[in-house]
Write a protein that holds these residues in place. Structure first.
Motif, short mmCIF file in Angstrom:
data_model
loop_
_atom_site.label_atom_id
_atom_site.label_comp_id
_atom_site.label_asym_id
_atom_site.label_seq_id
_atom_site.Cartn_x
_atom_site.Cartn_y
_atom_site.Cartn_z
N PHE A 25 63.62 -28.93 19.19
CA PHE A 25 63.06 -27.65 19.43
C PHE A 25 62.88 -27.35 20.81
O PHE A 25 62.77 -26.35 21.35
CB PHE A 25 61.52 -27.79 18.84
CG PHE A 25 61.65 -28.57 17.20
CD1 PHE A 25 62.56 -28.06 16.38
CD2 PHE A 25 60.93 -29.64 16.88
CE1 PHE A 25 63.01 -28.62 15.11
CE2 PHE A 25 61.15 -30.36 15.80
CZ PHE A 25 62.13 -29.77 14.85
N LEU A 77 60.34 -27.21 23.02
CA LEU A 77 59.26 -26.63 23.38
C LEU A 77 58.57 -27.32 24.60
O LEU A 77 58.46 -28.45 24.69
CB LEU A 77 58.11 -26.22 22.26
CG LEU A 77 58.66 -25.46 20.86
CD1 LEU A 77 57.64 -25.65 19.89
CD2 LEU A 77 59.17 -24.15 21.34
N VAL A 123 51.57 -22.13 21.87
CA VAL A 123 52.80 -21.54 21.30
C VAL A 123 52.95 -20.26 21.84
O VAL A 123 54.37 -19.74 22.28
CB VAL A 123 52.46 -21.30 19.66
CG1 VAL A 123 53.37 -20.14 19.26
CG2 VAL A 123 52.59 -22.66 18.85
N ASN A 148 54.36 -20.68 25.38
CA ASN A 148 55.94 -20.93 25.29
C ASN A 148 56.66 -19.84 25.02
O ASN A 148 58.01 -19.84 25.46
CB ASN A 148 56.14 -21.82 23.93
CG ASN A 148 56.35 -23.48 24.26
OD1 ASN A 148 57.31 -23.94 24.83
ND2 ASN A 148 55.18 -24.07 24.34
N PRO A 175 52.37 -27.53 20.63
CA PRO A 175 53.84 -28.27 19.92
C PRO A 175 53.31 -29.51 18.94
O PRO A 175 53.69 -29.49 17.84
CB PRO A 175 54.73 -28.43 20.94
CG PRO A 175 54.38 -27.25 21.75
CD PRO A 175 52.78 -27.36 22.13
N ASN A 176 52.42 -30.31 19.55
CA ASN A 176 52.12 -31.46 18.80
C ASN A 176 51.35 -31.23 17.66
O ASN A 176 50.97 -32.15 16.91
CB ASN A 176 51.67 -32.68 19.54
CG ASN A 176 50.40 -32.44 20.41
OD1 ASN A 176 49.73 -31.39 20.23
ND2 ASN A 176 49.97 -33.20 21.18
N LEU A 229 51.98 -29.26 15.49
CA LEU A 229 53.05 -28.28 14.60
C LEU A 229 53.83 -29.31 13.91
O LEU A 229 54.25 -30.25 14.16
CB LEU A 229 53.65 -27.17 15.19
CG LEU A 229 52.75 -26.07 16.43
CD1 LEU A 229 53.88 -25.08 16.79
CD2 LEU A 229 52.07 -25.42 15.33
N GLN A 247 57.69 -25.79 11.80
CA GLN A 247 56.50 -24.78 12.47
C GLN A 247 57.36 -24.62 13.84
O GLN A 247 57.53 -23.62 14.51
CB GLN A 247 55.27 -25.15 12.63
CG GLN A 247 54.73 -24.81 11.31
CD GLN A 247 53.28 -25.30 11.22
OE1 GLN A 247 53.04 -26.41 11.68
NE2 GLN A 247 52.47 -24.88 10.41
N GLN A 248 57.60 -25.58 14.49
CA GLN A 248 58.30 -25.94 15.77
C GLN A 248 59.48 -25.07 15.95
O GLN A 248 59.91 -24.27 17.13
CB GLN A 248 58.39 -27.26 16.45
CG GLN A 248 56.98 -27.90 16.69
CD GLN A 248 57.14 -29.23 17.48
OE1 GLN A 248 57.79 -29.50 18.49
NE2 GLN A 248 56.95 -30.32 16.61
N GLN A 249 60.28 -25.37 14.91
CA GLN A 249 61.88 -24.54 14.97
C GLN A 249 61.52 -23.02 14.83
O GLN A 249 62.02 -22.34 15.59
CB GLN A 249 62.57 -25.07 13.93
CG GLN A 249 63.91 -24.71 14.07
CD GLN A 249 64.63 -25.30 15.32
OE1 GLN A 249 64.24 -24.78 16.49
NE2 GLN A 249 65.71 -26.09 15.10
#
Length: 262
Positions: free
Chosen positions: A105, A107, A113, A116, A153-154, A156, A160-162
């Motif tokens: 991902f 991120l 989010v 990013n 990100p951590n 998710l 969800q990250q993708q």
């Protein structure tokens, strides 16, 4: 969705060669992707599919041949009989037309989010913060992640990250979106969610897509052309219906049988 051919393809490879040491990964490769096409590259691991995407992202450089984006030489061009690198500023301008979503991902872990997604439009495209935030919120809503705008990100899941990574790529307003095995790092039960997001993008935008995937059902549903690769060459090209129901090349038949019988 089937794109009408245009006089200038979105992507064109002309006799492209790529070597890693003594290993020739792409051997005089030539193909085009028309504006608005959804083209999927299939084939065994090591056949050169991801290398094509990495060349288009300028993460690798070709050893010969031409790569053109909207008719513009991308990294090198011929001047007389010499193959020369184009100026970095010109290459950067063309590079902005291309976005990519990777297997991983990638991120920024220290950013939310929303941050990013807005970082690139603000600092690369020169958009105002308000404009970047407005667009990011639209994209987060589109990929079903609006409620996670302030998460890190951590916090998710992988799926969800993708989805955030897809929104981040689209926030750069690319003309071409490259997708490299975007579900391979995901748990099987959430693959469908990410593929659903990509189907929606394919159905509702005219963005050109070049995909590498082992999800044959997805390739069949979203593509208008499928290219079968083996040992750095295209061995067969067809529309999805033909490719998946009546492939003509023995190598394609063997590959699809192995993949679809799993």
């Amino acid at each position: 969705m089937t794109a009408e051919p245009t006089t200038t393809p979105a992507i064109e490879f002309r006799d492209v060669v790529k070597r890693f040491g003594d290993n020739v990964v792409l051997d005089g490769l030539g193909f085009t992707v028309e504006q608005g096409d959804r083209v999927t590259l299939i084939g065994p691991s090591g056949s050169g599919k991801t290398t094509i995407l990495r060349l288009l992202m300028t993460l690798e450089e070709a050893d010969g041949g031409l790569i053109l984006v909207d008719g513009d030489p991308y990294t090198h061009e011929y001047r007389g009989d010499k193959w020369v690198r184009i100026p970095e500023k010109r290459r950067s301008q063309i590079r902005r037309r291309v976005g990519m979503v990777f297997q991983q991902f990638n991120l920024f872990p220290n950013m939310t989010v929303l941050e990013n997604i807005t970082e690139g439009p603000i600092h690369v495209l020169g958009k105002s913060r308000a404009e970047a935030v407005r667009r990011a919120e639209e994209l987060l809503d589109q990929v079903g992640m609006a409620e996670k705008r302030d998460a890190k990100p951590n916090q998710l899941s992988g799926g969800q990250q993708q989805r955030v990574a897809i929104a981040r790529a689209l926030a750069m307003d690319p003309e071409i979106l490259l997708l490299d095995e975007v579900t391979s790092a995901l748990d099987p039960e959430i693959v469908a969610d990410v593929l659903g997001v990509l189907r929606q993008i394919a159905d509702t935008t005219d963005i050109t897509m070049l995909l590498v995937t082992h999800e044959m059902r997805f390739a069949r549903e979203v593509s208008n052309r499928v290219l079968m690769f083996d040992q750095g060459r295209i061995v067969e090209e067809a529309d999805p219906e033909t490719m998946f129901t009546a492939p003509t090349h023995e190598r394609t038949q063997a590959f699809l049988k192995a993949v679809l019988d799993r």
